[in-house]
Structure formats: structure tokens, C-alpha cells
Design an enzyme around this catalytic site. Structure first.
Site, PDB file in Angstrom:
ATOM      1  N   ASP A  70       7.329  -2.265   5.419  1.00 35.55           N
ATOM      2  CA  ASP A  70       6.532  -3.156   6.270  1.00 35.55           C
ATOM      3  C   ASP A  70       6.084  -2.407   7.516  1.00 35.55           C
ATOM      4  OD1 ASP A  70       8.970  -2.984   7.606  1.00 35.55           O
ATOM      5  OD2 ASP A  70       9.532  -5.063   7.245  1.00 35.55           O
ATOM      6  N   ASN A 142      17.563 -14.029  10.047  1.00 38.71           N
ATOM      7  CA  ASN A 142      16.954 -15.315   9.674  1.00 38.71           C
ATOM      8  C   ASN A 142      16.666 -15.403   8.171  1.00 38.71           C
ATOM      9  OD1 ASN A 142      14.781 -13.605   9.358  1.00 38.71           O
ATOM     10  ND2 ASN A 142      13.369 -14.756  10.665  1.00 38.71           N
ATOM     11  N   HIS A 144      15.045 -13.129   6.412  1.00 37.50           N
ATOM     12  CA  HIS A 144      13.844 -12.424   5.950  1.00 37.50           C
ATOM     13  C   HIS A 144      14.203 -11.104   5.272  1.00 37.50           C
ATOM     14  CE1 HIS A 144      12.903 -10.040   9.947  1.00 37.50           C
ATOM     15  NE2 HIS A 144      13.884  -9.489   9.267  1.00 37.50           N
ATOM     16  N   GLU A 149       9.010 -13.667   6.230  1.00 35.87           N
ATOM     17  CA  GLU A 149       9.757 -14.583   7.090  1.00 35.87           C
ATOM     18  C   GLU A 149      10.057 -15.880   6.335  1.00 35.87           C
ATOM     19  OE1 GLU A 149      10.871 -13.389   9.697  1.00 35.87           O
ATOM     20  OE2 GLU A 149       9.396 -12.211  10.831  1.00 35.87           O
TER      21      GLU A 149
HETATM   22  P1  PGA Z   1      18.474  -5.161  11.284  1.00 34.54           P
HETATM   23  O1  PGA Z   1      17.453  -6.248  10.799  1.00 34.54           O
HETATM   24  O2  PGA Z   1      18.596  -4.144  10.203  1.00 34.54           O
HETATM   25  O3  PGA Z   1      17.869  -4.568  12.516  1.00 34.54           O
HETATM   26  O4  PGA Z   1      19.728  -5.913  11.572  1.00 34.54           O
HETATM   27  C1  PGA Z   1      17.071  -6.315   9.488  1.00 34.54           C
HETATM   28  C2  PGA Z   1      15.774  -7.037   9.513  1.00 34.54           C
HETATM   29  O5  PGA Z   1      15.629  -7.946  10.338  1.00 34.54           O
HETATM   30  O6  PGA Z   1      14.895  -6.696   8.715  1.00 34.54           O
END
Ligand code: PGA
Length: 243
Positions: A70, A142, A144, A149
Site C-alpha cells: 500500500d 482496527n 485493517h 479499512e
Molecule cells: P503496525 O500496524 O504494524 O504499525 O502495528 C499495522 C497496520 O496498521 O497496518
């Protein structure tokens, strides 16, 4: 009907080496591996460990193709918070510093052709490469995966998305002065079309969402739960995140 995926629980201190070892196994089995990789904090220990693992095994990663999972929109090329820059620094520079060659890297060409066209190009590039062998994902707090999302459907392709507030805040943590509001991401359908998916989760703050991902009904509200439709899903958690 979906079954609960197997969860591999690894001590936090061994997580990076463990997953790097699994990646090296995949590269050994399929030198032309096409692998989509995430940014964020979760995979950093893996990227730190991978050059050493490859060197010790007498391997190189140069015949693989790395696909960026992404990217934020609205950050100029070369911005340090951009996902292409983060993955470049965390992994590709690290491979080079260890005396290994850089693998080809498919980033989103948002600066060259704009966001929508960059998504279409990414899908076409993945097809041209023979499809994704493996997608590695970091579980977001969350639910995602990539920038899919909550609300992302299983049939969503690679596309422009509006970012959740927590994702915007994370970009500021990576050095964006103005939080980006949108991004581009491999879609859920694009991820589900891969031959294999690894979902990584680390740290106690991922425990509740990992539990929902594994055990609650499949729902676009927790996009990671949709991965349970895939027979090749492997969940790898450290002991702090494991429910
Ligand atoms: P993090 O987040 O690896 O920074 O904990 C993962 C994400 O939100 O894609």
C-alpha cells in the site's frame, strides 16, 4: 463455513528471525517468488533479520519480485514517511548493505500516472508477474490489512481508499507533517487471490483484534477476518498478541 486458522505463536524476541526464516524457505523453494510486503512497525524485526538469514544460508533475494502492499497519497516522491521509502530503507537497503542484490520492486506509480491509474497498473503488473505467491500482512489495530479499512468488502480490488483516523495518525508517527487522508492499497480480492497469505500480529495492543479476527463472524468491519476464507492463511503472532 470457515475453520479457525492455525496460529503459530512465537516468543517476541524470536519473532523477526522466525518469520525471516520462513521467508527464506519460500525463496529457496521458489526463487521467482512474487511477494507483497507491508510497512508499519510489525514487520520491521523480520526485515532486520532477513539479510542475515539469507547470508547464512548462502542465498540471495534478487530473483524474487517484491510488491508494495500500500501507499499514502499526497506525500511527495522521496518523502521519508512514504511506504515505498520505508520498505526501501527497512528491507532493500538492508539487503544491499549485507552484500546481497536488490530484488525488483513494484511500487505504486502514483507520481507518474496518478492514483487511479497506478492501481490499475499494479493489478496488471501482478498479473504479468504470474500472480502473487505470497502476501505478508501486519494486522492493524482496527482490523485493517494494507489500507483496507473497516468496511472493505472481500471483492474490493486494488483502489484508492479513505484512511481511518488511526491510520492517518500512524503516518504522522512515520514523519508526515500533514496526515494523509487517502491511500492506495492492494484490495481484499487481490490479496485473497494470492497463493498464500501470512498475517502477522505482534504486541499486546493487537490481542483483542486478533481474537476478533480469528473467532468472530467474518465481517467487512474487521477486514482481516475475511482472510479466513483463504485456505492458505497462516497466522503468526508473538506471545504478547496471541489471544
Ligand atoms: P503496525 O500496524 O504494524 O504499525 O502495528 C499495522 C497496520 O496498521 O497496518
Amino acid at each position: 463455513m470457515t475453520t479457525r486458522p492455525l496460529v503459530e505463536v512465537v516468543p517476541a524476541a524470536a519473532f523477526g528471525e522466525h518469520v525471516a526464516g520462513l521467508l527464506a524457505d519460500r525463496l529457496a523453494a521458489r526463487p521467482g517468488l512474487v511477494v507483497a510486503l507491508p510497512t508499519g512497525s510489525t514487520p520491521l524485526s523480520v526485515y532486520e533479520a532477513l539479510p542475515g538469514v539469507l547470508r547464512r544460508r548462502g542465498m540471495d533475494a534478487a530473483t524474487a519480485t517484491v510488491v508494495l502492499l500500500d501507499e499514502y497519497l499526497g506525500l511527495s516522491a522521496g518523502h521519508r514517511a512514504r511506504c515505498d521509502e520505508v520498505l526501501g530503507r527497512a528491507l532493500l537497503d538492508g539487503l544491499e548493505a549485507a552484500g546481497l542484490r536488490r530484488p525488483p520492486f513494484l511500487a505504486f506509480e502514483v507520481d507518474e500516472v496518478g492514483a487511479e491509474a497506478a492501481c490499475a497498473r499494479m493489478e496488471a503488473a501482478i498479473d504479468a508477474a504470474g500472480g502473487l505467491d505470497l502476501v505478508v500482512l501486519g494486522l492493524g489495530a482496527n482490523g485493517h490489512v494494507g489500507m483496507n479499512e473497516p468496511g472493505s468488502a472481500a471483492d474490493a480490488r486494488t483502489r484508492v481508499v479513505e484512511l481511518a483516523p488511526s491510520t492517518r495518525d500512524a503516518a504522522v508517527g512515520y514523519g508526515a507533517t500533514e496526515p494523509p487522508t487517502h491511500g492506495v492499497t492492494l484490495g481484499m480480492a487481490t490479496i485473497l487471490a494470492a497463493r498464500e497469505i501470512w498475517l502477522l500480529a505482534t504486541g499486546a495492543r493487537k490481542c483483542a483484534i486478533l481474537s476478533a479476527t480469528l473467532d468472530d463472524p467474518l465481517t467487512p468491519d474487521v477486514p482481516a477476518s475475511l482472510l479466513r476464507r483463504h485456505p492458505g492463511l497462516r497466522v503468526i503472532a508473538d506471545d504478547a498478541a496471541a489471544p
